[in-house]
Design a protein around this motif. Structure first.
Motif, short mmCIF file in Angstrom:
data_model
loop_
_atom_site.label_atom_id
_atom_site.label_comp_id
_atom_site.label_asym_id
_atom_site.label_seq_id
_atom_site.Cartn_x
_atom_site.Cartn_y
_atom_site.Cartn_z
N HIS A 45 0.95 -1.40 -0.21
CA HIS A 45 0.38 0.17 0.31
C HIS A 45 1.46 1.61 0.00
O HIS A 45 2.11 1.47 0.59
CB HIS A 45 -1.05 -0.31 1.33
N LYS A 46 0.24 2.33 -0.59
CA LYS A 46 1.37 3.83 -0.36
C LYS A 46 0.10 4.37 -0.85
O LYS A 46 -1.42 4.87 -1.41
CB LYS A 46 1.96 4.05 -1.80
N HIS A 47 -0.05 5.44 -0.04
CA HIS A 47 -0.98 6.79 -0.10
C HIS A 47 -2.20 6.29 0.05
O HIS A 47 -2.98 6.83 -0.61
CB HIS A 47 -1.11 7.32 -1.13
N GLY A 104 2.87 2.29 -8.78
CA GLY A 104 2.98 3.65 -8.97
C GLY A 104 2.54 4.03 -10.08
O GLY A 104 4.62 4.02 -10.60
N PHE A 109 3.74 9.67 -9.02
CA PHE A 109 5.10 8.41 -8.97
C PHE A 109 5.66 8.46 -9.75
O PHE A 109 5.85 8.31 -10.89
CB PHE A 109 4.26 6.89 -7.99
N GLU A 113 9.94 5.17 -7.15
CA GLU A 113 9.15 4.92 -6.94
C GLU A 113 9.14 3.39 -7.21
O GLU A 113 8.19 2.49 -7.12
CB GLU A 113 7.26 5.41 -6.10
N SER A 116 11.01 0.39 -6.89
CA SER A 116 10.94 0.28 -5.38
C SER A 116 9.38 -0.34 -5.14
O SER A 116 9.37 -1.60 -4.79
CB SER A 116 10.41 1.34 -4.13
N ASP A 117 8.27 -0.42 -6.15
CA ASP A 117 7.03 -1.10 -5.86
C ASP A 117 7.73 -2.55 -6.62
O ASP A 117 7.04 -3.33 -6.06
CB ASP A 117 6.85 -0.17 -6.14
#
Length: 296
Positions: A45-47, A104, A109, A113, A116-117
């Protein structure tokens, strides 16, 4: 990344499906294996947003998994799984379980990012390998354009996890065992908006509004080492968006340090490889994963 298409990944997928699955549709249908599709598996999850992948499991799975980087211009578009299956059929028919990974998206993003995802996605898939019916050390990855860039980042920057962190996912390694990269940017420093070598078309991609240090840190070319995953590169010698020099330069680096690799160049092909050249590249991709992910 295609200046003639506002949704580059969609255009590449449409071209791929129309060529590969349409070569002999009538003949292919009787031999196509049944594929079970599990949608929207959450890997983080992010934001407040869930990051997800879809799983395509063939009835006769061979125990190896292949991640597909759903990325064009570092924008990760959702498509109906049935549409994606047309793209993934050559792999599922060969027994590979395929994971369509979304990250993202730009412009919300950026490229760091996205990298990283997809690293986290590899960790989660490896962590849950038994659930997906695959061997955790038989993972490949492929993508087109920006997806090819992300595939090469996974192949050149993998780690074995950090046993000292609280998140169990981050304690799992994110190395992959084989990479296939179609028309992939390998040196972002010459694509970013501030570079004198950047082309006007590159300004259409917000993700490339990146500072030079971050661009270098997220360029596969700068991370090549002898322990990188075997990599198959596919590129057109008439590509004026991601010139073939990107593939040739990382090929030379792979050669220098002894990484198993191959570069297939398609004469006259631009950023969207089609027709028999696309079919040839697809066969080479399936063979590459067979050679590097399956037991002898």
């Amino acid at each position: 990344m295609n200046r003639f298409c506002s949704r580059p990944l969609f255009c590449l997928i449409a071209l791929f499906i129309s060529t590969v699955s349409g070569v002999d549709r009538a003949a292919a249908q009787p031999t196509a294996s049944r594929v079970d599709i599990t949608t929207d598996v959450v890997y983080g999850h992010k934001h407040g947003l869930a990051m997800t992948f879809d799983v395509f499991q063939p009835q006769s799975a061979n125990g190896a998994g292949v991640l597909f980087m759903v990325s064009g211009g570092w924008y990760s578009n959702w498509s109906p799984p049935e549409q994606l299956l047309g793209l993934l059929r050559p792999l599922t028919d060969a027994g590979f379980t395929v994971f369509a990974v979304r990250h993202g998206s730009s412009p919300k993003f950026g490229i760091p990012e996205a990298v990283s995802d997809v690293r986290r996605a590899v960790r989660v898939i490896r962590m849950r390998a038994d659930e997906f019916g695959i061997e955790p050390e038989r993972l490949g990855v492929f993508g087109m354009s920006a997806g090819g860039h992300l595939s090469l980042m996974l192949g050149t920057t993998g780690d074995d996890g950090n046993p000292d962190v609280p998140d169990a996912v981050d304690r799992v390694g994110n190395r992959v065992q084989a990479v296939v990269a179609w028309v992939a940017p390998t040196d972002l420093t010459i694509l970013i908006h501030s570079s004198p070598e950047s082309l006007p078309a590159h300004k259409n991609f917000p993700a490339l509004d990146l500072d030079p240090r971050a661009a270098a840190d997220h360029s596969p070319l700068t991370h090549v080492t002898a322990d990188d995953a075997p990599a198959l590169l596919l590129a057109g010698d008439a590509d004026d968006l991601v010139p073939i020099a990107h593939s040739r330069r990382i090929r030379d680096e792979f050669q220098r340090v002894g990484v198993t690799h191959e570069l297939i160049e398609f004469p006259g092909a631009g950023h969207g490889i089609g027709g028999e050249q696309l079919a040839q590249g697809t066969r080479a991709m399936v063979d590459w994963f067979r050679d590097h992910l399956l037991e002898d």
